[in-house]
Design a protein around this motif. Structure first.
Motif, PDB file in Angstrom:
ATOM      1  N   GLU A  57       0.543  -0.852   0.300  1.00 25.04           N
ATOM      2  CA  GLU A  57      -0.196  -0.179  -0.228  1.00 25.04           C
ATOM      3  C   GLU A  57       0.616   1.452   0.061  1.00 25.04           C
ATOM      4  N   GLU A  58       2.222   1.312   0.410  1.00 21.58           N
ATOM      5  CA  GLU A  58       3.230   1.863  -0.073  1.00 21.58           C
ATOM      6  C   GLU A  58       3.740   2.260  -0.831  1.00 21.58           C
ATOM      7  N   LYS A  59       3.705   1.975  -2.207  1.00 26.69           N
ATOM      8  CA  LYS A  59       3.764   1.667  -3.406  1.00 26.69           C
ATOM      9  C   LYS A  59       2.768   1.950  -4.080  1.00 26.69           C
ATOM     10  N   HIS A  60       3.247   3.329  -5.027  1.00 28.87           N
ATOM     11  CA  HIS A  60       2.740   4.024  -6.517  1.00 28.87           C
ATOM     12  C   HIS A  60       2.672   3.329  -8.215  1.00 28.87           C
ATOM     13  N   ARG A  61       2.099   2.939  -8.542  1.00 29.00           N
ATOM     14  CA  ARG A  61       2.162   1.933  -9.699  1.00 29.00           C
ATOM     15  C   ARG A  61       1.802   2.752 -11.367  1.00 29.00           C
ATOM     16  N   GLN A  62       2.822   2.765 -11.844  1.00 25.44           N
ATOM     17  CA  GLN A  62       2.326   2.765 -13.633  1.00 25.44           C
ATOM     18  C   GLN A  62       2.320   2.537 -14.239  1.00 25.44           C
ATOM     19  N   GLN A  63       1.942   1.370 -15.007  1.00 22.14           N
ATOM     20  CA  GLN A  63       1.811   0.826 -16.538  1.00 22.14           C
ATOM     21  C   GLN A  63       1.987   2.274 -17.731  1.00 22.14           C
ATOM     22  N   PHE A  64       2.524   1.109 -18.400  1.00 25.78           N
ATOM     23  CA  PHE A  64       3.308   2.314 -20.029  1.00 25.78           C
ATOM     24  C   PHE A  64       3.127   1.079 -20.929  1.00 25.78           C
ATOM     25  N   PRO A  65       3.189   1.562 -22.385  1.00 26.34           N
ATOM     26  CA  PRO A  65       3.995   0.335 -23.138  1.00 26.34           C
ATOM     27  C   PRO A  65       5.242  -0.229 -22.752  1.00 26.34           C
ATOM     28  N   PHE A  66       5.706  -1.306 -23.680  1.00 29.72           N
ATOM     29  CA  PHE A  66       6.976  -1.915 -23.405  1.00 29.72           C
ATOM     30  C   PHE A  66       7.489  -1.065 -24.956  1.00 29.72           C
ATOM     31  N   SER A  67       7.926  -0.037 -25.392  1.00 35.57           N
ATOM     32  CA  SER A  67       8.150   0.383 -25.979  1.00 35.57           C
ATOM     33  C   SER A  67       9.083   1.377 -25.826  1.00 35.57           C
ATOM     34  N   GLU A  68      10.065   1.724 -26.683  1.00 34.21           N
ATOM     35  CA  GLU A  68      10.300   3.489 -26.069  1.00 34.21           C
ATOM     36  C   GLU A  68       9.926   4.579 -25.759  1.00 34.21           C
ATOM     37  N   GLU A  69       8.790   4.782 -27.068  1.00 29.57           N
ATOM     38  CA  GLU A  69       7.996   5.964 -26.702  1.00 29.57           C
ATOM     39  C   GLU A  69       7.779   5.522 -24.857  1.00 29.57           C
ATOM     40  N   GLY A  70       6.960   4.670 -25.035  1.00 32.34           N
ATOM     41  CA  GLY A  70       6.634   4.206 -22.818  1.00 32.34           C
ATOM     42  C   GLY A  70       7.838   4.221 -22.241  1.00 32.34           C
ATOM     43  N   ARG A  71       9.192   3.654 -22.765  1.00 30.57           N
ATOM     44  CA  ARG A  71      10.580   4.052 -21.558  1.00 30.57           C
ATOM     45  C   ARG A  71      10.365   5.488 -21.012  1.00 30.57           C
ATOM     46  N   GLU A  72       9.921   6.412 -22.116  1.00 30.34           N
ATOM     47  CA  GLU A  72      10.070   7.915 -22.202  1.00 30.34           C
ATOM     48  C   GLU A  72       9.049   8.128 -21.676  1.00 30.34           C
ATOM     49  N   GLN A  73       7.534   7.733 -21.430  1.00 26.73           N
ATOM     50  CA  GLN A  73       6.414   7.992 -20.972  1.00 26.73           C
ATOM     51  C   GLN A  73       6.434   8.001 -19.291  1.00 26.73           C
ATOM     52  N   ALA A  74       7.465   6.655 -18.708  1.00 25.41           N
ATOM     53  CA  ALA A  74       7.722   6.295 -17.891  1.00 25.41           C
ATOM     54  C   ALA A  74       8.735   7.155 -17.077  1.00 25.41           C
ATOM     55  N   ILE A  75       9.674   7.693 -17.421  1.00 32.32           N
ATOM     56  CA  ILE A  75      11.097   8.388 -17.109  1.00 32.32           C
ATOM     57  C   ILE A  75      10.329  10.434 -16.990  1.00 32.32           C
ATOM     58  N   VAL A  76       9.334  10.244 -18.079  1.00 32.09           N
ATOM     59  CA  VAL A  76       8.098  11.663 -17.540  1.00 32.09           C
ATOM     60  C   VAL A  76       7.520  11.414 -16.337  1.00 32.09           C
ATOM     61  N   TRP A  77       7.020  10.554 -16.073  1.00 26.31           N
ATOM     62  CA  TRP A  77       6.353  10.410 -15.138  1.00 26.31           C
ATOM     63  C   TRP A  77       7.256   9.697 -13.574  1.00 26.31           C
ATOM     64  N   LEU A  78       7.656   8.988 -13.417  1.00 28.58           N
ATOM     65  CA  LEU A  78       9.125   9.349 -12.354  1.00 28.58           C
ATOM     66  C   LEU A  78       9.483  11.141 -12.366  1.00 28.58           C
ATOM     67  N   GLU A  79       9.298  11.759 -12.843  1.00 31.01           N
ATOM     68  CA  GLU A  79      10.487  11.997 -12.766  1.00 31.01           C
ATOM     69  C   GLU A  79       8.942  13.506 -12.100  1.00 31.01           C
ATOM     70  N   GLU A  80       7.809  13.963 -12.669  1.00 33.11           N
ATOM     71  CA  GLU A  80       6.704  14.697 -12.193  1.00 33.11           C
ATOM     72  C   GLU A  80       6.574  14.035 -11.241  1.00 33.11           C
ATOM     73  N   GLU A  81       6.665  12.296 -10.533  1.00 39.64           N
ATOM     74  CA  GLU A  81       6.422  12.038  -9.343  1.00 39.64           C
ATOM     75  C   GLU A  81       7.542  12.892  -8.590  1.00 39.64           C
ATOM     76  N   TYR A  82       8.438  13.509  -8.629  1.00 36.50           N
ATOM     77  CA  TYR A  82       9.618  13.005  -7.246  1.00 36.50           C
ATOM     78  C   TYR A  82       9.205  14.415  -7.658  1.00 36.50           C
ATOM     79  N   GLU A  83       8.863  15.602  -8.409  1.00 32.87           N
ATOM     80  CA  GLU A  83       8.840  17.489  -8.109  1.00 32.87           C
ATOM     81  C   GLU A  83       7.369  17.360  -7.522  1.00 32.87           C
TER      82      GLU A  83
END
Length: 105
Positions: A57-83
């Motif tokens: 319950e202390e973990k937050h998850r997000q799913q993306f397409p398994f592609s370079e575009e999805g990888r980029e989206q995951a990186i953006v999500w990580l950065e947004e969550e950090y900020e």
């Protein structure tokens, strides 16, 4: 956050999980199979514990397409969550291992 060149390439994540941390925020990128399709899942949680030792319950998850575009989206999500939660992440870094408490800032 991390420099873009510090994130593991998709081919690495295809074969194994990749974990890391940045100033109190821990993260995991890994491939999961869902309905016979590969998905890139990103998971974040606070320090000081490992993925396995952190309650679900202390973990937050997000799913993306398994592609370079999805990888980029995951990186953006990580950065947004950090900020968005910067103070929470930073306070997680203040763990006092001797007393098992959080230091006051």
């Amino acid at each position: 956050m991390l420099e873009r060149s510090e994130y593991m390439p998709l081919e690495y994540i295809r074969k194994q999980k990749w974990t890391g941390s940045f100033q109190g925020m821990r993260f995991l990128l890994h491939r999961i199979e869902k309905e016979e399709q590969s998905i890139l899942e990103a998971v974040i949680w606070k320090e000081p514990y490992s993925f396995e030792a952190t309650p679900e319950e202390e973990k937050h998850r997000q799913q993306f397409p398994f592609s370079e575009e999805g990888r980029e989206q995951a990186i953006v999500w990580l950065e947004e969550e950090y900020e968005q939660h910067r103070e929470e992440w930073r306070s997680a870094m203040k763990w006092d291992w001797e007393r098992k408490t959080v230091e006051k800032i």
